[in-house]
Design a protein around this motif. Structure first.
Motif, PDB file in Angstrom:
ATOM      1  N   PRO A 219      40.177  48.170  40.552  1.00 18.38           N
ATOM      2  CA  PRO A 219      40.463  48.868  39.308  1.00 18.38           C
ATOM      3  C   PRO A 219      39.572  49.242  38.148  1.00 18.38           C
ATOM      4  CG  PRO A 219      41.425  46.843  39.051  1.00 18.38           C
ATOM      5  CD  PRO A 219      40.786  46.862  40.583  1.00 18.38           C
ATOM      6  N   THR A 220      39.313  50.439  37.594  1.00 19.87           N
ATOM      7  CA  THR A 220      38.348  50.576  36.653  1.00 19.87           C
ATOM      8  C   THR A 220      38.898  50.445  35.310  1.00 19.87           C
ATOM      9  OG1 THR A 220      38.801  53.021  37.004  1.00 19.87           O
ATOM     10  CG2 THR A 220      36.856  51.967  38.158  1.00 19.87           C
ATOM     11  N   ASP A 221      40.244  50.099  35.136  1.00 17.74           N
ATOM     12  CA  ASP A 221      40.858  49.868  33.973  1.00 17.74           C
ATOM     13  C   ASP A 221      40.466  48.375  33.560  1.00 17.74           C
ATOM     14  OD1 ASP A 221      42.816  50.218  31.578  1.00 17.74           O
ATOM     15  OD2 ASP A 221      43.356  48.259  32.881  1.00 17.74           O
ATOM     16  N   PRO A 222      39.810  48.063  32.274  1.00 16.36           N
ATOM     17  CA  PRO A 222      39.198  46.800  32.104  1.00 16.36           C
ATOM     18  C   PRO A 222      40.320  45.704  32.210  1.00 16.36           C
ATOM     19  CG  PRO A 222      38.311  48.318  30.541  1.00 16.36           C
ATOM     20  CD  PRO A 222      39.399  49.179  31.280  1.00 16.36           C
ATOM     21  N   ASP A 223      41.561  45.843  31.700  1.00 21.59           N
ATOM     22  CA  ASP A 223      42.539  44.873  31.601  1.00 21.59           C
ATOM     23  C   ASP A 223      43.157  44.602  32.837  1.00 21.59           C
ATOM     24  OD1 ASP A 223      42.794  44.521  28.750  1.00 21.59           O
ATOM     25  OD2 ASP A 223      43.786  46.434  28.467  1.00 21.59           O
ATOM     26  N   ALA A 224      43.400  45.754  33.709  1.00 22.74           N
ATOM     27  CA  ALA A 224      43.669  45.329  35.108  1.00 22.74           C
ATOM     28  C   ALA A 224      42.600  44.558  35.884  1.00 22.74           C
ATOM     29  CB  ALA A 224      44.250  46.874  35.845  1.00 22.74           C
ATOM     30  N   LEU A 225      41.471  44.996  35.696  1.00 21.12           N
ATOM     31  CA  LEU A 225      40.190  44.282  36.399  1.00 21.12           C
ATOM     32  C   LEU A 225      40.193  42.807  36.051  1.00 21.12           C
ATOM     33  CD1 LEU A 225      38.011  44.871  38.260  1.00 21.12           C
ATOM     34  CD2 LEU A 225      36.414  45.434  36.195  1.00 21.12           C
ATOM     35  N   LEU A 226      40.602  42.521  34.900  1.00 24.61           N
ATOM     36  CA  LEU A 226      40.182  41.203  34.450  1.00 24.61           C
ATOM     37  C   LEU A 226      41.331  40.358  34.849  1.00 24.61           C
ATOM     38  CD1 LEU A 226      38.537  39.150  32.902  1.00 24.61           C
ATOM     39  CD2 LEU A 226      39.847  39.952  30.721  1.00 24.61           C
ATOM     40  N   THR A 227      42.583  40.977  35.040  1.00 18.74           N
ATOM     41  CA  THR A 227      43.813  40.330  35.277  1.00 18.74           C
ATOM     42  C   THR A 227      43.554  39.916  36.612  1.00 18.74           C
ATOM     43  OG1 THR A 227      45.239  41.348  33.793  1.00 18.74           O
ATOM     44  CG2 THR A 227      46.108  40.590  35.885  1.00 18.74           C
ATOM     45  N   LYS A 228      43.001  40.977  37.659  1.00 19.38           N
ATOM     46  CA  LYS A 228      42.998  40.798  39.076  1.00 19.38           C
ATOM     47  C   LYS A 228      41.691  39.484  39.225  1.00 19.38           C
ATOM     48  CE  LYS A 228      41.234  43.090  43.503  1.00 19.38           C
ATOM     49  NZ  LYS A 228      42.411  42.706  44.135  1.00 19.38           N
ATOM     50  N   ILE A 229      40.757  39.638  38.446  1.00 15.79           N
ATOM     51  CA  ILE A 229      39.540  38.458  38.666  1.00 15.79           C
ATOM     52  C   ILE A 229      40.144  37.154  38.196  1.00 15.79           C
ATOM     53  CG2 ILE A 229      37.497  37.687  37.377  1.00 15.79           C
ATOM     54  CD1 ILE A 229      36.664  40.639  37.190  1.00 15.79           C
ATOM     55  N   TYR A 230      40.804  37.070  37.033  1.00 11.93           N
ATOM     56  CA  TYR A 230      41.700  35.641  37.028  1.00 11.93           C
ATOM     57  C   TYR A 230      42.657  35.233  38.006  1.00 11.93           C
ATOM     58  CZ  TYR A 230      40.248  34.979  32.029  1.00 11.93           C
ATOM     59  OH  TYR A 230      39.365  34.757  31.122  1.00 11.93           O
ATOM     60  N   LYS A 231      43.302  36.023  38.729  1.00 13.03           N
ATOM     61  CA  LYS A 231      44.168  35.909  39.608  1.00 13.03           C
ATOM     62  C   LYS A 231      43.498  35.208  40.905  1.00 13.03           C
ATOM     63  CE  LYS A 231      48.164  37.756  42.430  1.00 13.03           C
ATOM     64  NZ  LYS A 231      48.879  38.970  42.467  1.00 13.03           N
ATOM     65  N   GLU A 232      42.459  36.136  41.211  1.00  5.51           N
ATOM     66  CA  GLU A 232      41.652  35.881  42.622  1.00  5.51           C
ATOM     67  C   GLU A 232      40.886  34.495  42.390  1.00  5.51           C
ATOM     68  OE1 GLU A 232      40.657  39.174  44.893  1.00  5.51           O
ATOM     69  OE2 GLU A 232      42.455  40.179  44.336  1.00  5.51           O
ATOM     70  N   THR A 233      40.534  34.265  41.269  1.00  6.72           N
ATOM     71  CA  THR A 233      39.618  33.119  41.112  1.00  6.72           C
ATOM     72  C   THR A 233      40.363  31.866  40.610  1.00  6.72           C
ATOM     73  OG1 THR A 233      38.913  33.906  38.919  1.00  6.72           O
ATOM     74  CG2 THR A 233      37.677  34.603  40.887  1.00  6.72           C
ATOM     75  N   LYS A 234      41.731  31.856  40.553  1.00  6.44           N
ATOM     76  CA  LYS A 234      42.230  30.798  39.893  1.00  6.44           C
ATOM     77  C   LYS A 234      41.846  29.419  40.683  1.00  6.44           C
ATOM     78  CE  LYS A 234      47.066  29.327  38.781  1.00  6.44           C
ATOM     79  NZ  LYS A 234      48.449  29.769  38.927  1.00  6.44           N
ATOM     80  N   GLY A 235      41.809  28.285  40.151  1.00  2.25           N
ATOM     81  CA  GLY A 235      41.511  27.001  40.788  1.00  2.25           C
ATOM     82  C   GLY A 235      39.933  26.915  41.213  1.00  2.25           C
ATOM     83  N   GLN A 236      39.146  28.083  40.953  1.00  2.00           N
ATOM     84  CA  GLN A 236      37.847  28.020  41.174  1.00  2.00           C
ATOM     85  C   GLN A 236      36.986  27.579  40.072  1.00  2.00           C
ATOM     86  OE1 GLN A 236      36.410  31.414  43.139  1.00  2.00           O
ATOM     87  NE2 GLN A 236      38.255  31.426  44.566  1.00  2.00           N
ATOM     88  N   GLY A 237      36.035  26.964  39.998  1.00  2.00           N
ATOM     89  CA  GLY A 237      34.947  26.709  39.212  1.00  2.00           C
ATOM     90  C   GLY A 237      35.619  25.624  38.132  1.00  2.00           C
TER      91      GLY A 237
END
Length: 359
Positions: A219-237
């Protein structure tokens, strides 16, 4: 003194021979040191072993920023591991002619405090410039070419000396990737076998192993993009915020993204708690710029994305130690990168020229 007669012509009994010899010492590592040595050895095997052919599970990412070398007494128990360790680190991959250059002392810089006062306006300028920048779209059979200058950290730590931060000498790294991510090549002289290694892989693409085709689906909407990033990298790092910042940086470093997505990534990064603006930063090529930065609270270093102060083009990145962690002094530059060239070329291993389209 009574002497025993020797049994000439008869083989010595092994049990008797063992009894006559002094008892061997029992040098062994403590459980903690054994685990540390084992962990490091496995990390070295994974980071230096040649990349498998097309059946590989995933293409290699850039080297880990921090390698911890644990000094241990050289005992019989550690000797075999030490020999393996020397073989792995003494050459670039499997080619003995490609010797790995010795590390050098890490540079130290003055720590500039960051600020959020101009965060929104700075990010908007960076994003607007990215959206307006002409970006070629690779077609079937073409490759995305990225040439960088890089240096990553290795830390030597011994029992008798203070920790010593050393880094790889600055060197060139070149990557070719097909738009679908199924084919590629990596050439990093001194750190990979001579001529390079394949990046061919059938792995399913995602945020941790993106391809150009995958990036086009984000997605190119910043909020939707950030939500996806947080969701798919949960528990990493180390923390959700640090992992989100790192993920965005990885998408920008050795990949080509559509212009509107690049702009969205910058706007999304500005929403991550802890992101600040630095007025002065420098990439691995020595180019001065401004930076967006975020501190990793666990490792104590600050990742800085460096941009040209006039055109707002992404130049590269660096990591600067902010807190004294693992014996690394504040101000130590633990990672440096500089993107020297980003282009679309017509064949694997081809460098930009008449056939390549530069970004």
């Amino acid at each position: 003194m009574i002497r025993k007669k020797s049994r000439l012509g008869k083989p010595l009994d092994l049990a008797e021979l063992a009894r006559l010899l002094p008892a061997p010492a029992d040098p062994h590592l403590s459980p903690d040191r054994h685990l540390l040595l084992e962990d490091h050895l496995m990390n070295e095997i994974q980071s230096t072993a040649p990349v498998p052919a097309p059946a590989a599970s995933a293409p290699p990412h850039r080297p880990a920023r921090r390698v911890l070398l644990i000094g241990v007494p050289v005992t019989a128990a550690a000797l075999a591991g030490a020999l393996v360790f020397t073989a792995l680190t003494g050459s670039g991959g499997s080619d003995p002619a490609a010797a790995t250059p010795p590390p050098v002392d890490a540079p130290v810089v003055r720590i500039e405090p960051g600020s959020t006062a101009r965060l929104a306006s700075t990010v908007e300028r960076i994003a607007a410039a990215a959206a307006d920048r002409a970006t070629p779209e690779p077609g079937p059979g073409q490759y995305i070419y990225i040439k960088s200058q890089v240096s990553y950290l290795s830390v030597s730590h011994t029992d008798t000396e203070a920790s010593k931060a050393q880094v790889e000498p600055l060197h060139i790294r070149e990557v070719w990737n097909s738009p679908d991510g199924r084919h590629g090549w990596l050439d990093e002289p001194g750190y990979k076998p001579k001529g390079g290694v394949t990046l061919d892989s059938d792995v399913t693409r995602g945020l941790n192993a993106p391809s150009y085709d995958y990036l086009k689906t984000l997605p190119t909407d910043p909020d939707a993009l950030l939500t996806k990033i947080y969701k798919e990298t949960k528990g990493q790092g180390n923390s959700p915020d640090q992992q989100a910042f790192t993920t965005v940086g990885d998408l920008l470093e050795e990949q080509l993204a559509p212009a509107n997505l690049t702009a969205a990534l910058y706007r999304a990064a500005a929403k991550i708690p802890g992101v600040v603006v630095l007025e002065h930063a420098q990439d691995a090529a020595g180019r001065e710029g401004i930076a967006l930065a975020h501190v990793d609270q666990d490792s104590g270093d600050r990742t800085e994305w460096v941009f040209d102060p006039t055109t707002y083009t992404y130049l590269g990145s660096r990591a600067v130690q902010i807190n004294d962690t693992n014996g690394i002094a504040p101000g130590t530059v633990t990672t440096r990168t500089a993107v020297l060239e980003r282009a679309v070329v017509d064949a694997q291993k081809q460098r930009p020229g008449a056939q390549g389209t530069r970004t």
